[in-house]
Design a protein around this motif. Structure first.
Motif, short mmCIF file in Angstrom:
data_model
loop_
_atom_site.label_atom_id
_atom_site.label_comp_id
_atom_site.label_asym_id
_atom_site.label_seq_id
_atom_site.Cartn_x
_atom_site.Cartn_y
_atom_site.Cartn_z
N MET A 122 0.84 -1.20 0.00
CA MET A 122 0.00 0.00 0.00
C MET A 122 0.88 1.25 0.00
N GLY A 123 0.46 2.25 -0.77
CA GLY A 123 1.26 3.47 -0.83
C GLY A 123 0.46 4.63 -1.39
N ASP A 124 1.06 5.79 -1.35
CA ASP A 124 0.45 7.01 -1.85
C ASP A 124 0.06 6.84 -3.31
N PRO A 125 -1.23 6.96 -3.65
CA PRO A 125 -1.63 6.75 -5.05
C PRO A 125 -1.03 7.77 -6.01
N ARG A 126 -0.48 8.86 -5.48
CA ARG A 126 0.12 9.87 -6.33
C ARG A 126 1.62 9.66 -6.55
N ALA A 127 2.17 8.62 -5.92
CA ALA A 127 3.58 8.28 -6.12
C ALA A 127 3.71 7.30 -7.28
N ASP A 128 4.67 7.53 -8.15
CA ASP A 128 4.79 6.73 -9.37
C ASP A 128 5.08 5.26 -9.11
N ASP A 129 5.71 4.93 -7.97
CA ASP A 129 6.07 3.54 -7.73
C ASP A 129 5.04 2.78 -6.91
N THR A 130 3.91 3.39 -6.60
CA THR A 130 2.88 2.71 -5.80
C THR A 130 2.16 1.65 -6.63
N LYS A 131 2.03 0.46 -6.07
CA LYS A 131 1.36 -0.64 -6.75
C LYS A 131 -0.04 -0.91 -6.20
N LEU A 132 -0.34 -0.41 -4.99
CA LEU A 132 -1.64 -0.63 -4.40
C LEU A 132 -2.09 0.64 -3.67
#
Length: 469
Positions: free
Chosen positions: A296-306
């Motif tokens: 899970m990660g920031d949806p606005r970060a390019d490397d986020t997968k979920l």
């Protein structure tokens, strides 16, 4: 005086309210539909070349606004920016595809007919099509309907999901800025309760719905009552067979990718992984490794997968399905816990030992939860895969391509079946399902012909008195 509806957006990543939009009153919505109906008379006679020019222009506007539209989807339903940009590009590709192929898909077809100077089949537009669309792919679901429908000479009215009003209005603006004539494509902001009045209005000729089984039943009943055609793309519980000759690590990568499309919020996401007993344990271990790579990660970060799910209520519903499955005897291999943070977050989750009677077996789980089901042999795997009310997508993971093709073609009850690849929609392939996954097809020549009058034309050499039917 009828109260004007209001649509409040909420950022799924934070739970904070976003922009609020004023909707249309029932009278305003009907007038918009009727304006689209009036625009049909001019649009239906517009040459294909001009329709194609405008459709390509719409594709270019999409590309020019890619970042803006991706951010809008992120803010309204939590899609990662990377996935959002890819979705916008996919819509632009559809614009280009139907601009190039629409005329050929609908070209007149000559038929040999006794005594006729000429006989042919022609494809002519039918009018204004109402699209009732969901939130999970806010642009793609609409453009895969709109591109073929408009290229066929129909006009369109969009009733989008209530949580993506900004996306709905942005789509209307794309067609407006591209130069489409006024009212050829319009958006109405109304609640679900406003759909029936639109369906019943004479300005609407047909309906395309993507949504739940419950919504499909309602729209099918409403369109049937007024004898209007509908195309339904409903839920799915896609099964993937993992055979004993599969490369297990590769199969697990494909399975995880299939399950995690759009954070698992996709009708064609892989949901049930039916694994032959001899490779079940190895597959479970490999799948856990792959799923845990979707952090899970920031949806606005390019490397986020979920990113987050769409709403806290939807997240809680997914968690309840996991909880009920575990209480019924499923094994929780990873995930399955609600994070202590604001927003609609849920981790990548794997359930094993899933059997009939469990939510993960019987219900569509619309989130990042993979269900592993053991099968004793190939025949048992096919039986389990087809033991579902749904029949949208399906897959086969195998090292024997001939075996995979045979099962995909002849054994699995689904509208789409992919071997060694996750199911996806593509302009070159028809899209749709069987059983409770709906009926009708979208995309390619099959989709563009759903909303046309397939008309027989016979020109006799001279007047005939032949009365045979």
């Amino acid at each position: 005086m009828t109260e004007r509806p209001s649509f409040q957006t909420v950022d799924p990543a934070t739970g904070q309210p976003g922009k609020r939009y004023d909707g249309h009153t029932p009278a305003e919505a009907l007038e918009i539909a009727r304006a689209a109906g009036r625009a049909f008379d001019g649009w239906r006679t517009t040459p294909f070349a001009e329709r194609a020019r405008l459709m390509r222009a719409a594709g270019q506007v999409l590309r020019d606004r890619k970042d803006e539209l991706a951010e809008l989807m992120c803010a309204e339903m939590g899609k990662t920016l990377a996935d959002g940009r890819a979705e916008v590009e996919k819509c632009a590709t559809a614009c280009d595809w139907f601009a190039e192929h629409g005329a050929a898909y609908l070209a007149d077809e000559d038929v040999e007919f006794p005594g006729a100077h000429r006989a042919k089949v022609v494809y002519r537009p039918i009018g204004t099509v109402l699209a009732v669309m969901p939130w999970n792919f806010p642009l793609w679901q609409v453009f895969r309907f709109a591109c073929p429908a408009l290229m066929a000479g129909n006009t369109g009215v969009l009733k989008h999901a209530s949580n993506v009003p900004g996306s709905a209005l942005a789509i209307e603006d794309v067609f407006k800025v591209s130069g489409f004539p006024a009212n050829v494509f319009r958006t109405v902001l109304v609640p679900a309760s406003g759909v029936q009045a639109l369906i019943e209005d004479p300005s609407i000729a047909a309906v395309s719905l993507t949504g739940s089984v419950e919504a499909g039943r309602k729209v099918a009943a409403q369109t049937g009552a007024v004898l209007k055609k509908c195309v339904l793309e409903l839920g799915g519980s896609d099964a993937y067979l993992v055979l004993d000759d599969a490369d297990i690590d590769a199969a697990a990568r494909t399975a995880a990718a299939a399950r995690m499309v759009n954070a698992g919020q996709s009708c064609i996401a892989g949901k049930r992984f039916i694994v032959l007993a001899s490779v079940r344990e190895a597959f479970e271990q490999a799948l856990v490794r792959e799923m845990e790579g979707y952090a899970m990660g920031d949806p606005r970060a390019d490397d986020t997968k979920l990113g987050p799910l769409v709403r806290v209520a939807d997240r809680d519903g997914v968690h309840d399905q996991v909880r009920r499955s575990v209480e019924a005897g499923a094994r929780l291999l990873t995930g399955g816990e609600v994070p202590d943070r604001p927003g609609a977050w849920y981790p990548a989750t794997v359930l094993a030992g899933v059997k009939p009677g469990m939510a993960a077996y019987d219900e569509e789980v619309f989130g990042p939860v993979a269900a592993v089901i053991e099968a004793q042999d190939e025949a048992d795997a096919i039986r389990i895969a087809n033991d579902s009310e749904f029949g949208l997508g399906s897959g086969v993971l195998t090292g024997d391509l001939a075996r995979g093709e045979r099962l995909a073609s002849d054994a699995l009850e689904a509208g789409m079946s992919f071997v060694n690849q996750n199911v996806r929609s593509d302009v070159r392939l028809p899209f749709g399902g069987v059983k409770h996954s709906g009926y009708g097809r979208e995309l390619t020549r099959f989709g563009i012909r759903e909303f046309v009058n397939i008309k027989s034309v016979v020109v006799a050499k001279e007047p005939s008195s032949d009365r045979m039917e």
